[in-house]
Design an enzyme around this catalytic site. Structure first.
Site, PDB file in Angstrom:
ATOM      1  N   GLN A 119       0.766  -1.245   0.249  1.00 49.87           N
ATOM      2  CA  GLN A 119      -0.091   0.093   0.011  1.00 49.87           C
ATOM      3  C   GLN A 119       1.008   1.153  -0.316  1.00 49.87           C
ATOM      4  O   GLN A 119       0.607   2.383  -0.056  1.00 49.87           O
ATOM      5  CB  GLN A 119      -0.769  -0.340   1.620  1.00 49.87           C
ATOM      6  CG  GLN A 119      -1.866  -0.936   1.671  1.00 49.87           C
ATOM      7  CD  GLN A 119      -2.673  -1.406   2.874  1.00 49.87           C
ATOM      8  OE1 GLN A 119      -2.867  -2.113   3.063  1.00 49.87           O
ATOM      9  NE2 GLN A 119      -3.206  -0.557   2.440  1.00 49.87           N
ATOM     10  N   ARG A 138      -9.070  -1.022   8.025  1.00 53.45           N
ATOM     11  CA  ARG A 138      -9.535   0.409   7.969  1.00 53.45           C
ATOM     12  C   ARG A 138     -10.315   1.243   9.034  1.00 53.45           C
ATOM     13  O   ARG A 138     -11.562   1.935   9.616  1.00 53.45           O
ATOM     14  CB  ARG A 138     -11.331   0.070   7.700  1.00 53.45           C
ATOM     15  CG  ARG A 138     -11.380   0.985   6.332  1.00 53.45           C
ATOM     16  CD  ARG A 138     -12.912   0.024   5.151  1.00 53.45           C
ATOM     17  NE  ARG A 138     -13.220   0.419   4.745  1.00 53.45           N
ATOM     18  CZ  ARG A 138     -14.108  -0.004   3.171  1.00 53.45           C
ATOM     19  NH1 ARG A 138     -14.256  -1.465   3.198  1.00 53.45           N
ATOM     20  NH2 ARG A 138     -14.246   0.841   2.441  1.00 53.45           N
ATOM     21  N   CYS A 139      -9.286   1.614  10.307  1.00 56.28           N
ATOM     22  CA  CYS A 139      -8.739   1.997  11.468  1.00 56.28           C
ATOM     23  C   CYS A 139      -8.653   3.411  11.700  1.00 56.28           C
ATOM     24  O   CYS A 139      -8.749   4.099  12.805  1.00 56.28           O
ATOM     25  CB  CYS A 139      -8.595   1.370  12.924  1.00 56.28           C
ATOM     26  SG  CYS A 139      -6.153   2.019  12.172  1.00 56.28           S
ATOM     27  N   GLU A 181     -12.888   4.744   5.214  1.00 53.81           N
ATOM     28  CA  GLU A 181     -12.610   4.044   6.783  1.00 53.81           C
ATOM     29  C   GLU A 181     -14.105   4.592   7.323  1.00 53.81           C
ATOM     30  O   GLU A 181     -14.551   3.752   8.361  1.00 53.81           O
ATOM     31  CB  GLU A 181     -11.239   4.107   7.089  1.00 53.81           C
ATOM     32  CG  GLU A 181      -9.823   3.757   7.140  1.00 53.81           C
ATOM     33  CD  GLU A 181      -9.528   4.220   7.635  1.00 53.81           C
ATOM     34  OE1 GLU A 181      -7.391   3.398   7.710  1.00 53.81           O
ATOM     35  OE2 GLU A 181      -8.731   5.570   7.436  1.00 53.81           O
TER      36      GLU A 181
END
Lengths: 784, 183, 170
Positions: A221, A368-369, A738
């Site tokens: 990523q 997705r925090c 997110e």
């Protein structure tokens, strides 16, 4: 207000169909495991079955003898090259291959390289490791006990305490609590879970001995950051490393850390001078790669009798596993957890977090925090509901009374964040109207008379994304700017490259739409590329919903620079002064004489064929964007559940999600992101946990036990939006990827608790599996 | 991963004969599928191996067995076993308590309580499989126990073929057991 | 090592054959021997469905079969969905309705949907959700996949009403 361009140009606000889809729907994607290079061989890791053990011996003789095996690398081998350990993104270090001892079940112990996958698998079975078991520590609450086994013998301090972090005024907060007439508290555990993107992690490391260049195709990523890490750790000159992140099958934070498999494959390729492919299995992915959450949190609110919240106090125990490999900005060992004041106006707050080691896989920041914002939002939205229960007040009303009013933005929270913009009341009103809140409360009252269990859960979350300004944010010292480089070709088409890396977010389409918006070049004429460190400008990658806030901004700024140069060229071509020119998407025209115009295509052609004297040819620009602040998307989610008191099963009857992410590039793509994130939130709330038994055996190490929702469990999501642009972002956007995972777990849990609150239930920890809920119903005497 | 398994079965032999057999590890081991004693360290401690095959996957454990308690008065025995997978894929430990009771018809009741702890890959596959495999092994054990008892107790312990229980059947039975649910 | 065996299959209309180890999984045969990398591997316990292909008309999880079991069979993978350079209505539907994000589950999902529509030309939302319950997706939340299948079902129904239109792959 964003001016809407024509459908041909397809700038912002259009639900443009995605350009990248064409290859995916034909099965012509190019994922790491699809890459096949001449002479390529395969690597497989040998992993520890024990959670805590000394390694007495590693015998690779039989493995090496197997025909087709090229090499077997152990920790001892790596130690000779000073590579047995590598730095983590949290300034700790992590074993690449174990030496001395192992610290979690499934830890990497050896790496086998063979001509094909199956031989590598056979060979890994032949590696014999002798272990001496050591006492296991899996309960973080016991990690700081004086008699707890010390896990990290490599550290100076011989205990399991990683860090203590605090923010806010402890004394002032304590004073408010002393005087407050009403207090509510909750102890909320956010279980360890795992993002489990459908594509596991892997790489093809290709060292070309003839050129000295190392090319690493990897599930990354953040390709540039990874390249720099490889250069620093491996001592390879950075210009000789090329990281290519091709198509990625989902990231969700799982593909940000550097894993031992990558390093082993690189070492193997450097040693053997052939391409080495390493692709982990799903079980390896679940058991050893970056997990998410595992926060044991306590929150207390001090309030007055009218429900005005005065102060918030939070204490958290963070279970980091065996190494601190959480991927977050340097100054924030607990990420952006201090957003835990949420959407509410507190006069005082204090927050402290202690991180500890346990015999579990390393990680913490993923799924997705937004850097621990999921934990913070869950906590505040849960404790607010507990306060509502305490005050016997409607939870929507309690929130309304305490929202930061829209007039107060930019708003400085007492824990130090300056929220850029917000309009929480509007989002909540829209959500409650859409779900028919008043009617639902009436229905609930009627159902309660009949003993039927129905709940309504609200979550009014505030997110914090777009990391981040250089004065505060860096990862391993690298500032968290991001970038865009745009080049316009003579025929008026364009290529744009960014430092981010999509794993399904649709950047090939959305970034093109930004260029289209700013320059009037049809989005279809703009090629977008990311992921190749040899060509893309340096960036920190895609995670924490940062692409639109950082690279999106850089794209707009770069495009505007091009427009400035284009204006000069237009003035030259139209033989007028720049001041006489007006712009509309795609062309400059003379004020008052609109037929005297030059299109961007004509200008582009002129940039190569007919430049103004003294002007540098070409039409391109690059921008490295240092955001002035983070952005603060927000929203209100409302969930309605019906509980089957015979099975404890929760049926989500309706779920309304109102999100505000400022100005939107592509509504269709935003909606898709919300659907996906809500589904992950559902999974977390009801069915996911990676747990460990007392011997450190992973429970939840495969899809047999770690559950992903199918289309059958997933309800129909109703989405809507409000729009409160970010005042500091070039086109007022905030980022949204997110938000659904940040906001939804609390909505689900609040709904279930709401359904049984009248029975005296204050809180239920996730995952709320049917058996767990049924036991509560039985205890309360309402199970069928 | 800890499992507690309680089993009771009865044999037609008199209590003294059963006690003799049960308190001699070299005789008992012939009843445990896939097991053998490799060395006797002293009158209470032995070294041994056991091969457990589930489907195509074989796990060979090497370890120690200890007679922790032998109460000839009350006919109670406690055995501790601990072994490591020879390829380093995990370990298992077991504490088994056995108690004999004479039955009015001249036979003997054998009650055993076993606590099994498995560490490693096998433990991840689920307690479900471990329970089923234990059940199957125990069923085989009691079958062999009865058979051996009926044979002469003076004959030296056979160097029985150490053959792990049939692979396919073990896997299939285990799987069926999982689907069927616990009995 | 076991003796290699000859596997003969028809894949996307073409005859293919190779000598393979008996233990070679069908998904590896498709991806590595036939070099059709559209079908993917997403798990190791047969749960995710990313490897779904059609074998003799039925959707199978090719990670849970050996290549030798497919001998003499007919396989259709995602690469075989297009006909005469035209996207299949399902492929069109996935694009029109934003039924994919990262694209990793998409090939397997398309094959399951293809099989679903063969057996049920007018599936309800519930039918569709059950039909794809063997395919996991992390990105979309399935909602737009349902829309994509409905799009395709409608398109195929229209095409059936107009026999002069090019016949879509059955």
């Amino acid at each position: 207000m964003i001016l809407k361009t024509s459908p041909e140009v397809c700038g912002m606000g259009h639900s443009m169909k995605r350009k990248e889809d064409l290859r995916f729907i034909q099965g012509k994607g190019n994922y790491v495991d699809d890459i096949h290079l001449p002479g390529m061989v395969y690597g497989q890791l040998v992993r520890s079955p024990y959670a805590h053990a000394r390694i007495k011996s590693v015998n690779t003789e039989n493995a090496k003898k197997l025909p087709g095996v090229l090499a077997v690398i152990t920790g001892e081998d790596l130690a000779k090259a000073n590579l047995a350990w590598m730095p983590t993104l949290s300034y700790d270090k992590q074993m690449v291959l174990a030496t001395g001892k192992v610290l979690f079940q499934s830890q990497e112990v050896a790496f086998v390289v063979a001509e094909d996958r199956y031989t590598a698998a056979d060979a890994s079975e032949l590696v014999e490791v002798e272990y001496e078991e050591l006492p296991v520590l899996v309960d973080p609450k016991k990690a700081m006990d004086p008699d707890a086994p010390v896990l990290r013998e490599d550290r100076e301090q011989k205990n399991n305490h990683i860090f203590h972090w605090e923010v806010g005024d402890r004394k002032a907060t304590e004073d408010v609590f002393q005087k407050a007439p009403v207090k509510a508290s909750v102890h909320a555990f956010f279980p360890r879970c795992h993002p489990a993107p459908l594509e596991t992690c892997g790489c093809v490391a290709d060292f070309n001995a003839a050129t000295g260049k190392l090319t690493v195709y990897m599930t990354s990523q953040a390709p540039h950051a990874h390249r720099t890490v490889f250069a620093l750790v491996g001592g390879i000159p950075e210009q000789n490393i090329r990281v290519i992140s091709p198509d990625i099958g989902g990231g969700f934070g799982n593909k940000v850390p550097v894993y031992p498999g990558y390093v082993c494959a690189i070492v193997a390729s450097l040693t053997l001078s052939v391409p080495v492919k390493w692709i982990e299995t799903r079980s390896e992915n679940l058991q050893s790669t970056g997990f998410a959450r595992d926060y044991h949190m306590t929150a207390e609110i001090a309030a007055d009798r009218d429900g005005k919240m005065q102060a918030l106090r939070v204490k958290t125990l963070a279970d980091h596993g065996a190494f601190n490999a959480a991927a977050q900005p340097t100054k924030f060992p607990a990420g952006l957890f201090s957003i835990c004041t949420g959407s509410y106006d507190y006069s005082q707050a204090f927050c402290e977090v202690d991180g500890v080691y346990t015999n579990k896989a390393p990680g913490g920041i993923a799924y997705r925090c937004s850097f621990r914002v999921t934990e913070a939002a869950y906590l505040i939205e849960r404790v607010v509901d507990v306060l509502a229960l305490e005050l016997k007040m409607d939870p929507a009303e309690l929130r309304r009374r305490n929202f930061i009013p829209s007039s107060k933005f930019p708003y400085k929270s007492c824990l130090g964040w300056t929220y850029d913009s917000g309009n929480y009341e509007a989002a909540m009103k829209l959500a409650l109207d859409k779900i028919g809140y008043a009617e639902l409360r009436k229905e609930q009252a009627e159902k309660r008379e009949k003993g039927e269990l129905m709940g309504i859960g609200i979550s009014s979350f505030t997110e914090i994304v777009g990391a981040g300004p250089a004065h505060t944010f860096d990862i391993l010292g690298i500032k968290m700017f991001d970038s865009c480089e745009i080049r316009i070709h003579p025929t008026g088409k364009a290529i744009a490259r960014m430092g981010t890396k999509s794993q399904g977010q649709g950047h090939e389409t959305t970034y093109a739409q930004i260029v289209a918006q700013e320059l009037g070049i049809p989005a279809n004429d703009v090629t977008v590329e990311e992921g190749d460190t040899d060509t893309a400008p340096y960036g920190l990658g895609t995670y924490a919903s940062r692409s639109t806030p950082t690279s999106g901004a850089a794209t707009a700024i770069a495009a505007r620079r091009i427009r400035e140069k284009a204006k000069k060229i237009a003035a030259f071509l139209l033989e007028c002064s720049e001041n006489d020119l007006e712009w509309e998407p795609g062309k400059f025209y003379v004020k008052g004489a609109p037929s005297k115009a030059k299109t961007i295509q004509e200008i582009a052609f002129a940039a190569y064929t007919n430049m103004p004297p003294g002007m540098e040819p070409g039409l391109e620009a690059v921008d490295y964007y240092d955001p002035p602040n983070l952005t603060f998307p927000f929203g209100t989610y409302v969930c309605v559940v019906d509980i089957d008191n015979g099975t404890g099963e929760v049926k989500v009857r309706r779920f309304v999600a109102v999100d505000d992410c400022g100005n939107i590039i592509n509504p269709m793509i935003v909606e898709g992101q919300i659907h996906g994130g809500l589904t992950e939130g559902l999974a977390i709330a009801f069915m996911q946990q990676i747990d460990y038994d007392e011997s450190g055996n992973v429970q939840g190490g495969s899809f047999q036990d770690y559950l992903l929702p199918t289309a059958v469990e997933t309800p129909h999501w109703e989405t809507d939006k409000t729009c409160t642009p970010s005042p500091h972002h070039p086109f007022g956007a905030k980022g949204v990827g997110e938000s659904p995972n940040v906001g939804s777990p609390a909505a689900f849990v609040n709904a279930v608790v709401d359904a049984v609150a009248h029975l005296g239930v204050k809180h239920i920890d996730m995952p709320i599996a049917p058996w767990k809920l049924w036991q509560i119903l039985k205890e309360k005497g309402v199970a069928a | 991963m800890g499992q507690k398994i309680e089993k009771t079965f009865s044999v037609k032999e008199p209590l003294d004969r059963v006690w003799d057999f049960l308190s001699d590890p070299r005789k008992v081991v012939t009843c445990v599928p896939g097991a053998q004693i490799t060395e006797q360290l002293d009158d209470k401690n032995y070294k041994g191996t056991i091969s457990v095959k589930v489907g195509p996957s074989v796990t060979d454990y090497r370890g120690e067995v200890q007679i922790a308690r032998l109460d000839a008065q009350n006919h109670e025995i406690e055995i501790l076993g601990k072994g490591q997978d020879v390829r380093g894929r995990g370990s298992a430990s077991m504490k088994m308590s056995g108690k004999l009771r004479a039955l009015p018809d001249g036979g003997t009741d054998v009650t055993s309580v076993s606590e099994i702890n498995v560490v490693g890959i096998l433990a991840q596959m689920g307690g479900r499989i471990i329970t089923e495999v234990s059940n199957i092994m125990f069923a085989e054990f009691t079958k062999r126990f009865q058979e051996r008892l009926q044979q002469s107790s003076e004959a030296p312990p056979e160097t029985a073929e150490v053959e792990p229980i049939k692979a396919g059947s073990l896997a299939w039975e285990a799987a069926k057991g999982v689907f069927r649910g616990k009995s | 090592m076991a003796k290699k065996q000859l596997v003969r299959v028809k894949v996307n209309g073409r005859d293919r054959q190779a000598e393979v180890e008996p233990r070679l999984l069908l998904i590896h045969f498709i991806r590595e021997v036939l070099q059709l990398t559209g079908s993917h591997i997403g798990c190791d316990t047969s749960h995710c469905g990313a490897c779904t292909v059609l074998l003799n008309g039925k959707p199978v999880k090719s990670c849970t079969m050996f290549a030798v079991q497919a001998d003499e069979g007919e396989i259709i993978t995602v690469e075989g969905l297009m006909q005469a350079g035209q996207l299949h209505p399902l492929q069109q539907g996935f694009k029109e309705e934003h039924g994919l994000q990262c694209g990793f589950c998409t090939p397997g999902m398309l094959m399951s949907c293809y099989a679903l529509l063969k057996n049920n030309v007018k599936p309800s939302e519930e039918d569709i959700r059950w039909g794809i319950s063997g395919n996991l997706c992390r990105c979309t939340g399935y909602q737009n996949i349902v829309r994509a299948v409905q799009f395709a079902a409608n398109k195929m129904a229209e095409a059936d009403k107009k026999p002069e239109m090019a016949e879509v792959a059955k």
